[in-house]
Design an enzyme around this catalytic site. Structure first.
Site, PDB file in Angstrom:
ATOM      1  N   ARG A 167      21.199 -19.955  -2.792  1.00 44.57           N
ATOM      2  CA  ARG A 167      20.250 -18.911  -3.808  1.00 44.57           C
ATOM      3  C   ARG A 167      21.615 -19.240  -4.773  1.00 44.57           C
ATOM      4  O   ARG A 167      22.998 -19.703  -4.444  1.00 44.57           O
ATOM      5  CB  ARG A 167      20.488 -17.414  -3.228  1.00 44.57           C
ATOM      6  CG  ARG A 167      19.436 -17.486  -2.208  1.00 44.57           C
ATOM      7  CD  ARG A 167      19.905 -16.258  -1.566  1.00 44.57           C
ATOM      8  NE  ARG A 167      18.818 -15.535  -0.388  1.00 44.57           N
ATOM      9  CZ  ARG A 167      19.371 -16.098   0.657  1.00 44.57           C
ATOM     10  NH1 ARG A 167      20.365 -15.844   1.217  1.00 44.57           N
ATOM     11  NH2 ARG A 167      17.873 -16.296   2.174  1.00 44.57           N
ATOM     12  N   LYS A 191      22.321 -12.936   2.001  1.00 43.41           N
ATOM     13  CA  LYS A 191      21.770 -11.766   1.916  1.00 43.41           C
ATOM     14  C   LYS A 191      21.989 -10.378   3.170  1.00 43.41           C
ATOM     15  O   LYS A 191      21.302 -11.021   4.111  1.00 43.41           O
ATOM     16  CB  LYS A 191      20.235 -11.444   1.930  1.00 43.41           C
ATOM     17  CG  LYS A 191      19.959 -12.208   0.705  1.00 43.41           C
ATOM     18  CD  LYS A 191      18.328 -11.947  -0.013  1.00 43.41           C
ATOM     19  CE  LYS A 191      17.655 -12.306  -0.989  1.00 43.41           C
ATOM     20  NZ  LYS A 191      16.396 -11.726  -1.260  1.00 43.41           N
ATOM     21  N   HIS A 270      16.180 -21.475  -9.047  1.00 41.68           N
ATOM     22  CA  HIS A 270      15.593 -21.011  -7.371  1.00 41.68           C
ATOM     23  C   HIS A 270      14.666 -22.149  -6.905  1.00 41.68           C
ATOM     24  O   HIS A 270      14.308 -22.660  -5.829  1.00 41.68           O
ATOM     25  CB  HIS A 270      14.850 -20.237  -7.051  1.00 41.68           C
ATOM     26  CG  HIS A 270      15.164 -18.974  -5.624  1.00 41.68           C
ATOM     27  ND1 HIS A 270      16.340 -18.159  -5.530  1.00 41.68           N
ATOM     28  CD2 HIS A 270      13.815 -18.784  -5.079  1.00 41.68           C
ATOM     29  CE1 HIS A 270      15.988 -17.895  -4.038  1.00 41.68           C
ATOM     30  NE2 HIS A 270      14.633 -18.408  -3.735  1.00 41.68           N
ATOM     31  N   ARG A 273      16.725 -24.810  -4.685  1.00 41.87           N
ATOM     32  CA  ARG A 273      16.625 -24.004  -2.854  1.00 41.87           C
ATOM     33  C   ARG A 273      14.972 -24.789  -3.000  1.00 41.87           C
ATOM     34  O   ARG A 273      14.900 -24.648  -1.734  1.00 41.87           O
ATOM     35  CB  ARG A 273      17.242 -22.648  -2.839  1.00 41.87           C
ATOM     36  CG  ARG A 273      16.915 -21.899  -1.902  1.00 41.87           C
ATOM     37  CD  ARG A 273      17.448 -21.219  -1.753  1.00 41.87           C
ATOM     38  NE  ARG A 273      16.709 -19.666  -1.367  1.00 41.87           N
ATOM     39  CZ  ARG A 273      17.792 -19.552   0.484  1.00 41.87           C
ATOM     40  NH1 ARG A 273      18.934 -19.903   0.837  1.00 41.87           N
ATOM     41  NH2 ARG A 273      17.223 -18.701   1.085  1.00 41.87           N
ATOM     42  N   HIS A 296      17.528 -17.528   6.515  1.00 43.44           N
ATOM     43  CA  HIS A 296      16.050 -16.192   6.144  1.00 43.44           C
ATOM     44  C   HIS A 296      16.387 -15.603   8.072  1.00 43.44           C
ATOM     45  O   HIS A 296      16.376 -16.064   8.547  1.00 43.44           O
ATOM     46  CB  HIS A 296      14.757 -17.006   6.057  1.00 43.44           C
ATOM     47  CG  HIS A 296      14.360 -17.294   5.334  1.00 43.44           C
ATOM     48  ND1 HIS A 296      13.427 -18.785   5.300  1.00 43.44           N
ATOM     49  CD2 HIS A 296      14.243 -17.425   3.940  1.00 43.44           C
ATOM     50  CE1 HIS A 296      13.460 -19.487   3.669  1.00 43.44           C
ATOM     51  NE2 HIS A 296      14.427 -17.784   2.546  1.00 43.44           N
ATOM     52  N   TYR A 305       7.394 -22.794   3.626  1.00 44.66           N
ATOM     53  CA  TYR A 305       7.048 -24.001   3.284  1.00 44.66           C
ATOM     54  C   TYR A 305       6.075 -24.926   3.941  1.00 44.66           C
ATOM     55  O   TYR A 305       6.767 -26.356   3.218  1.00 44.66           O
ATOM     56  CB  TYR A 305       8.919 -24.541   2.905  1.00 44.66           C
ATOM     57  CG  TYR A 305       9.394 -23.878   1.883  1.00 44.66           C
ATOM     58  CD1 TYR A 305       9.863 -24.428   0.556  1.00 44.66           C
ATOM     59  CD2 TYR A 305      10.249 -22.243   2.445  1.00 44.66           C
ATOM     60  CE1 TYR A 305      10.633 -23.346   0.175  1.00 44.66           C
ATOM     61  CE2 TYR A 305      11.079 -21.680   2.050  1.00 44.66           C
ATOM     62  CZ  TYR A 305      10.926 -22.140   0.761  1.00 44.66           C
ATOM     63  OH  TYR A 305      12.116 -21.786  -0.333  1.00 44.66           O
TER      64      TYR A 305
END
Length: 324
Positions: A167, A191, A270, A273, A296, A305
């Site tokens: 990110r 995150k 992004h 990514r 994730h 994806y």
């Protein structure tokens, strides 16, 4: 209907009345609690702050303090935002912020209910992530001029972002201590403070080495690079010995995209990514492994994806199969 741009939203926010002291204190306490409990990033906390302050300024005490607002008041605010052409995605994010904020208000004993639970939650479309082709990525990565320290730094940043699927916030805040050159891995804090190890390929390691040996000392003018407010020495710096901003990196990517003939409106940090994830799947990567590389929490976030990879296979079949 034309959705509002970021600058238009900021201009609209400046036209709102000042924040009431009671609401400012409430928001500050909530953000402190979220940081302590969940370890949210500075970027996420700032997003929460903007959303909550926007509601508080719009209300301006008319329906009572922020922590005591009722479902009708919240619905009025969402209706106003829709009339002001805020996007459905932006309003959906606001609903999530309100759920978190009013849950905190209940925990603090400021109220007995969470009014945001009574708001309808529209089903949003899930647009597929945008990815560049491998040839476009090659052109974009080669765009910076490596004859200057800034260009060599930018080349290393682009290579690293694509090689590791970072990110943009992870890239610009990356401490030098998180890079293990001997093992060729990065330790990334993503995150929610979640850590992951990401391997680096030979190409990204090559450009990182050149940056560290040539560009970084030049940018620092051979001065010691100080630690930031978190006690970390940044890996990527500007001539002021400070870490770079997300906005700076965004502008560079747009500039480099234009140089190589890629429409700037199709490129963002992004997108690199997304391209990282898409290209790995196109070459047969395991979905669980990709989930770990991207950091994730849920496999469902990664599964989107696979739709792009499926489209890629369908295109190959249509182009090359005799009955495609």
């Amino acid at each position: 209907m034309t959705l509002r741009t970021t600058n238009q939203r900021r201009q609209l926010a400046r036209q709102q009345p000042p924040l009431l002291p009671e609401d400012a204190t409430t928001i500050a306490h909530c953000l402190d609690a979220l940081w302590i409990k969940h370890g949210l990033s500075r970027h996420t906390l700032n997003s929460y702050r903007r959303d909550l302050e926007g509601l508080a300024r719009w209300n301006n005490g008319r329906a009572g303090p922020l922590a005591t607002l009722t479902p009708p008041a919240l619905l009025d605010y969402l209706t106003w935002r829709t009339q002001q052409h805020y996007s459905p995605l932006s309003n959906a994010r606001l609903r999530s912020v309100l759920r978190t904020f009013f849950s905190y208000a209940v925990e603090c004993g400021w109220r007995n209910d969470n009014p945001s639970t009574l708001l309808a939650h529209p089903v949003l479309p899930h647009p597929l992530p945008k990815a560049l082709t491998e040839s476009q990525i090659e052109a974009l990565l080669a765009a910076p001029s490596i004859e200057t320290p800034e260009g060599l730094r930018n080349r290393a940043m682009l290579e690293l972002m694509y090689a590791a699927g970072l990110r943009v916030s992870e890239l610009v805040t990356l401490p030098v201590a998180m890079l293990n050159q001997r093992q060729g891995v990065l330790r990334i804090t993503g995150k929610g403070g979640k850590e992951r190890l990401v391997p680096l390929g030979e190409e990204s390691q090559h450009w990182l080495q050149r940056y560290l040996e040539q560009a970084r000392p030049s940018l620092a003018a051979d001065k010691p690079i100080p630690a930031d407010s978190d006690g970390d020495v940044p890996l990527f710096i500007n001539t002021n010995l400070k870490r770079l901003s997300r906005q700076q990196f965004w502008r560079w990517i747009k500039h480099y995209a234009a140089l190589v003939g890629i429409a700037p409106n199709k490129v963002s940090p992004h997108v690199l990514r997304h391209s990282f994830a898409t290209h790995l799947l196109n070459h047969g990567a395991d979905l669980r492994a990709l989930q770990m590389l991207l950091g994730h929490r849920s496999i469902s976030t990664t599964q989107i994806y696979t739709l792009i990879a499926r489209q890629h296979l369908q295109q190959l079949h249509a182009q090359h199969h005799p009955r495609g």
